[in-house]
Structure formats: structure tokens, C-alpha cells
Design an enzyme around this catalytic site. Structure first.
Site, PDB file in Angstrom:
ATOM      1  CG  HIS A 181      -1.938   1.094   1.182  1.00 35.70           C
ATOM      2  ND1 HIS A 181      -1.649   2.376   1.582  1.00 35.70           N
ATOM      3  CD2 HIS A 181      -3.218   1.103   0.746  1.00 35.70           C
ATOM      4  CE1 HIS A 181      -2.725   3.128   1.403  1.00 35.70           C
ATOM      5  NE2 HIS A 181      -3.698   2.384   0.900  1.00 35.70           N
ATOM      6  CD  GLU A 215      -2.260   5.444   3.675  1.00 34.66           C
ATOM      7  OE1 GLU A 215      -2.646   4.626   4.521  1.00 34.66           O
ATOM      8  OE2 GLU A 215      -3.052   6.118   2.971  1.00 34.66           O
ATOM      9  N   GLY A 245      -6.902   9.502  -0.391  1.00 30.55           N
ATOM     10  CA  GLY A 245      -7.248  10.365   0.731  1.00 30.55           C
ATOM     11  C   GLY A 245      -7.257  11.841   0.389  1.00 30.55           C
TER      12      GLY A 245
END
Ligand code: PEP
Length: 257
Positions: free
Chosen positions: A93, A95, A171
Site C-alpha cells: 500500500h 502508505e 485520501g
């Protein structure tokens, strides 16, 4: 069609149980539609128990470590994830890559460990805004895909799912257009075919998917599902995303195991 909820660092065990109860009031199972929840590791067992009556739901971990056991503080092995009730794992991912410094070599070891240990890998790839603006999107996703999968037998990757998640869309409220996402999905499909990966391996789109854009994105035949962060944290909103996906017609590949 796969609709996957990445809860990131939200939702403890109690919130998970409350969410599951409300979710089951709002969303009925549907053939050819699989829902996956990626709660934080501490809530995996609560999620697996709370969704045990839902054959359409799978539970996953957000990350996994390749060593089987030992002195690796903070890490979760494939066997520990499975013991808590997970059958799926996110790998790479953005992040993990950009906040925690995960390398492409790490993603490779994680894919191998997940496949060998019986966790379905959802491999995430995607370019940063600077890379997109420099025209490097295809080169970046290709490098990420190849580095993660190089040398892995295609027979071990039968359950692979890939998520295209442009970093600039995660996000941020800014999603890729259906045309842009579909283009990268076609590129990924071609790269996967070159690696001998079955054509039915799903390719999901992730990045600010919400009830307002899910239908348009998921109506594209190249897009087999969605990986959703923010819009998956509230059962009412998540149910709306799923309803929009249903309305899109589920034209994508089978959801697999
Ligand atoms: C994600 O966490 O993978 C993601 C796509 O988040 P968001 O939907 O909030 O952009």
C-alpha cells in the site's frame, strides 16, 4: 466484483462489531460480489467473528511480514494473520511504501510469503503526482509490479489481485478519471499477461472512491473492483458505495477465492 475496505488505523474491536451489525442490516450478500475488510491487526479477530455468517465477506490484514516467527516487534506473520481469521493481505500500500519506507524488495518477499502461506495478496501499485506529471506512470507501475512478482511461479499467483492506487488520489478527494484509470488497468493487464498471470486476476482501482464516483469508475470493464479508504469507515456510506457498484453492473472479472 470486489469491494475492499481499507480501514487503515481506524476501528477498534468494539467499533468493528458495531459496524458489522449495521452493515449486515444494510447490505445483503450478492452472487459475484465479494466484500473484503482490512481492519487494523488488533480488530481482525473481531471482524472475522462478526462477519462469520457472511459467505460474501473476507477479512484481511493491511500488511504482513515474510518471516514465519521470531523477534520482529510489531510485525504480523502470515500464520498469525491466518490464526486471527484473515485470508487476504494488502501488500505495498502506498502508505507502507511512502510513510514506512517499504521497498520493492520487501513487497516481493511479502508476496512470496503470502502465496506460500495461503493468504491472498492484494498488491498495490501506483505513481506519485510528480511521477504522473513527468509521464512516468506506466514505467512506475511496471517497475513495482515486476519487482514484486519477479521470479514467482505463475502457479503460485493464481489468487493474486492487483490494486491500482495513484498516490495523488489516496485520501485527497481527487480520483483518477474513469478513462485514466481504465488506461492504466489495460497496461497492468498486459504486463500481468506477460508474467503468465491468469486473465481472471482482478485489478481494482483505489483513490478517493465514494458514492458519487463509484458507478462511473466501476462501469468500466477494465475495473474489477475498488479499494476504498475514507468512504468505507461509515457503514451507511460504504453501503452506498456498494449500491453504486451494483448499479454499475459488475462487468469486471470474477472475484476469485
Ligand atoms: C486506500 O487507503 O487505499 C484509499 C484508496 O483511500 P481513500 O479511498 O481514502 O483515497
Amino acid at each position: 466484483m470486489i469491494l475492499a475496505a481499507n480501514w487503515k488505523m481506524h476501528m477498534g474491536p468494539d467499533e468493528t462489531r458495531r459496524f458489522a451489525k449495521r452493515f449486515s442490516e444494510l447490505v445483503d450478500p450478492k452472487p459475484d460480489r465479494q466484500i473484503v475488510f482490512f481492519p487494523p491487526a488488533v480488530s481482525v479477530e473481531a471482524a472475522a467473528t462478526a462477519f462469520a455468517g457472511r459467505p460474501d465477506v473476507r477479512i484481511g490484514v493491511q500488511d504482513v511480514y515474510w518471516e514465519p516467527k521470531g523477534a520482529f516487534t510489531g510485525a504480523t506473520s502470515v500464520a498469525l494473520a491466518r490464526a486471527a481469521g484473515a485470508t487476504v493481505t494488502l501488500i505495498g500500500h502506498s502508505e507502507r511504501r511512502h510513510v514506512f519506507g517499504e521497498t520493492v524488495e520487501d513487497t516481493h518477499q511479502k508476496v512470496v510469503a503470502a502465496c506460500e502461506g495461503g493468504l491472498r495478496p492484494f498488491l498495490c501499485v501506483g505513481e506519485t503526482l510528480a511521477q504522473r506529471e513527468a509521464g512516468e506512470t506506466e514505467a512506475v507501475v511496471s517497475a513495482q509490479l515486476h519487482a514484486a512478482l519477479r521470479g514467482v511461479r505463475a502457479s503460485l499467483l493464481v489468487d493474486l489481485a492487483v490494486a491500482y492506487e495513484p498516490v495523488w488520489a489516496i485520501g485527497t478527494g481527487r480520483n483518477a478519471t474513469p478513462d485514466d484509470a481504465a488506461h492504466v488497468h489495460r497496461v497492468l493487464r498486459g504486463l500481468m499477461a506477460g508474467l503468465g498471470i491468469v486473465e481472471s486476476a482482478p485489478i481494482l482501482y483505489g483513490g478517493s472512491v465514494n458514492p458519487g464516483n463509484a458507478r462511473q469508475l466501476l462501469a468500466r470493464p477494465e475495473i474489477d473492483g475498488a479499494l476504498v479508504g475514507g468512504a468505507s469507515l461509515d457503514p451507511e456510506v460504504w453501503a452506498k458505495v456498494i449500491a453504486e457498484a451494483d448499479a454499475a453492473g459488475g462487468a469486471g472479472a470474477p472475484s476469485g477465492a
